[in-house]
Design a protein around this motif. Structure first.
Motif, short mmCIF file in Angstrom:
data_model
loop_
_atom_site.label_atom_id
_atom_site.label_comp_id
_atom_site.label_asym_id
_atom_site.label_seq_id
_atom_site.Cartn_x
_atom_site.Cartn_y
_atom_site.Cartn_z
N LEU A 1 10.57 11.56 18.41
CA LEU A 1 10.07 12.89 18.75
C LEU A 1 8.60 13.07 18.37
N GLY A 2 7.97 12.00 17.93
CA GLY A 2 6.56 12.05 17.58
C GLY A 2 6.27 12.37 16.13
N ILE A 3 7.33 12.49 15.32
CA ILE A 3 7.16 12.76 13.89
C ILE A 3 6.90 11.45 13.15
N ASN A 4 5.92 11.43 12.29
CA ASN A 4 5.66 10.24 11.48
C ASN A 4 6.75 10.11 10.42
N GLY A 5 7.28 8.91 10.24
CA GLY A 5 8.39 8.72 9.32
C GLY A 5 8.08 7.78 8.18
N ILE A 6 8.62 8.09 7.02
CA ILE A 6 8.58 7.19 5.87
C ILE A 6 10.01 6.91 5.45
N HIS A 7 10.39 5.64 5.49
CA HIS A 7 11.73 5.24 5.04
C HIS A 7 11.71 5.12 3.53
N PHE A 8 12.34 6.07 2.86
CA PHE A 8 12.33 6.12 1.40
C PHE A 8 13.21 5.04 0.79
N LYS A 9 12.65 4.31 -0.17
CA LYS A 9 13.42 3.31 -0.92
C LYS A 9 13.40 3.61 -2.42
N ASN A 10 12.22 4.00 -2.90
CA ASN A 10 12.10 4.39 -4.31
C ASN A 10 10.81 5.19 -4.47
N PRO A 11 10.69 5.97 -5.55
CA PRO A 11 9.51 6.83 -5.73
C PRO A 11 8.19 6.07 -5.77
N ALA A 12 8.16 4.92 -6.44
CA ALA A 12 6.91 4.16 -6.55
C ALA A 12 6.42 3.72 -5.17
N GLU A 13 7.33 3.25 -4.34
CA GLU A 13 6.96 2.83 -3.00
C GLU A 13 6.55 4.03 -2.15
N LEU A 14 7.19 5.18 -2.36
CA LEU A 14 6.83 6.39 -1.62
C LEU A 14 5.37 6.76 -1.86
N ILE A 15 4.91 6.65 -3.09
CA ILE A 15 3.52 6.97 -3.41
C ILE A 15 2.57 6.11 -2.58
N GLN A 16 2.90 4.82 -2.47
CA GLN A 16 2.06 3.91 -1.69
C GLN A 16 2.15 4.22 -0.20
N GLN A 17 3.34 4.57 0.28
CA GLN A 17 3.51 4.88 1.70
C GLN A 17 2.76 6.16 2.07
N LEU A 18 2.75 7.13 1.18
CA LEU A 18 2.02 8.37 1.44
C LEU A 18 0.52 8.11 1.56
N LYS A 19 0.01 7.15 0.81
CA LYS A 19 -1.41 6.82 0.86
C LYS A 19 -1.84 6.35 2.25
N THR A 20 -0.95 5.74 2.99
CA THR A 20 -1.28 5.28 4.33
C THR A 20 -1.56 6.45 5.26
N TYR A 21 -1.12 7.64 4.86
CA TYR A 21 -1.42 8.86 5.61
C TYR A 21 -2.48 9.71 4.91
N ASN A 22 -3.21 9.07 3.99
CA ASN A 22 -4.24 9.76 3.19
C ASN A 22 -3.67 10.94 2.40
N ILE A 23 -2.45 10.74 1.92
CA ILE A 23 -1.81 11.72 1.05
C ILE A 23 -1.72 11.13 -0.34
N TYR A 24 -2.34 11.79 -1.31
CA TYR A 24 -2.38 11.25 -2.67
C TYR A 24 -1.71 12.22 -3.63
N VAL A 25 -0.92 11.67 -4.55
CA VAL A 25 -0.17 12.51 -5.49
C VAL A 25 -0.49 12.10 -6.93
#
Length: 204
Positions: A180-204
């Motif tokens: 449907l055009g939504i960007n998706g992140i397949h969650f595996k663990n919090p540490a990996e999520l932080i890195q995946q968010l960075k690919t969208y220029n999202i920093y936490v």
């Protein structure tokens, strides 16, 4: 790509929910028998039907009539449902907290959850009050990965698919969102999520 909306799944991402917490004890530690029960009787497909709005009492009775020898265990599924909640996934909740504090994003949730049991979770987990809104499958009478529930979420919160990121631990649900055009992140663990968010220029 300018991301302005983040959509969180709940179970498996922010909340630890696992029927093994109840049934491993019920089957006296016999994992093989427990897994057979989940694969044959109280299956994931059966449970997801309740996530889409089917009444818990009716679903339980349906199975009892089909598998009368397992009545005790079938009734245990929703009778002890609260004990399947293992608590919040603290590191992901911290990510959520930081994203909200940044005030850069609209943050909502999209969850497959029975409307009958979701109020229990709402009482238990304070962070569920932090979202701008939560779409609960049981309330909508549909569920992920069906496109209807994604469209409900997009329309309700005025979300442009390309400007959103959806985080879910089930790859099937991510693939449906991508369609449907939504960007998706397949969650595996919090540490990996932080890195995946960075690919969208999202920093936490």
């Amino acid at each position: 790509m300018q991301i302005n909306t983040i959509i969180f799944d709940l179970g498996g991402v922010l909340i630890d929910w696992n029927p093994e917490y109840v049934f491993l004890d019920a089957f006296h530690g016999d994992r093989k028998k427990m897994l057979w029960f989940f694969e044959t009787i109280c299956t994931s497909d059966w449970n997801e039907n309740q996530d889409a709005g089917y009444p818990l009492a009716k679903a339980t009775q349906d199975l009892v009539e089909k598998f009368p020898d397992y009545e005790h265990y079938i009734k245990l599924f929703y009778g002890s449902w609260e004990n399947m909640l293992g608590g919040e996934i603290e590191a992901t909740v911290e990510i959520l907290k930081n994203l909200i504090a940044s005030k850069k994003y609209k943050i909502v949730a999209l969850t497959n959850w029975s409307s009958e049991t979701f109020p229990i979770a709402q009482k238990q987990f304070e962070f569920l009050q932090w979202f701008e809104g939560i779409v609960v499958s049981g309330d909508e009478k549909t569920r992920k990965p069906f496109k209807e529930i994604y469209n409900i979420t997009l329309e309700r919160f005025n979300i442009i698919p390309e400007n959103s990121v959806f985080i879910d631990d089930n790859l099937r649900n991510i693939e449906a969102a991508n369609a449907l055009g939504i960007n998706g992140i397949h969650f595996k663990n919090p540490a990996e999520l932080i890195q995946q968010l960075k690919t969208y220029n999202i920093y936490v």
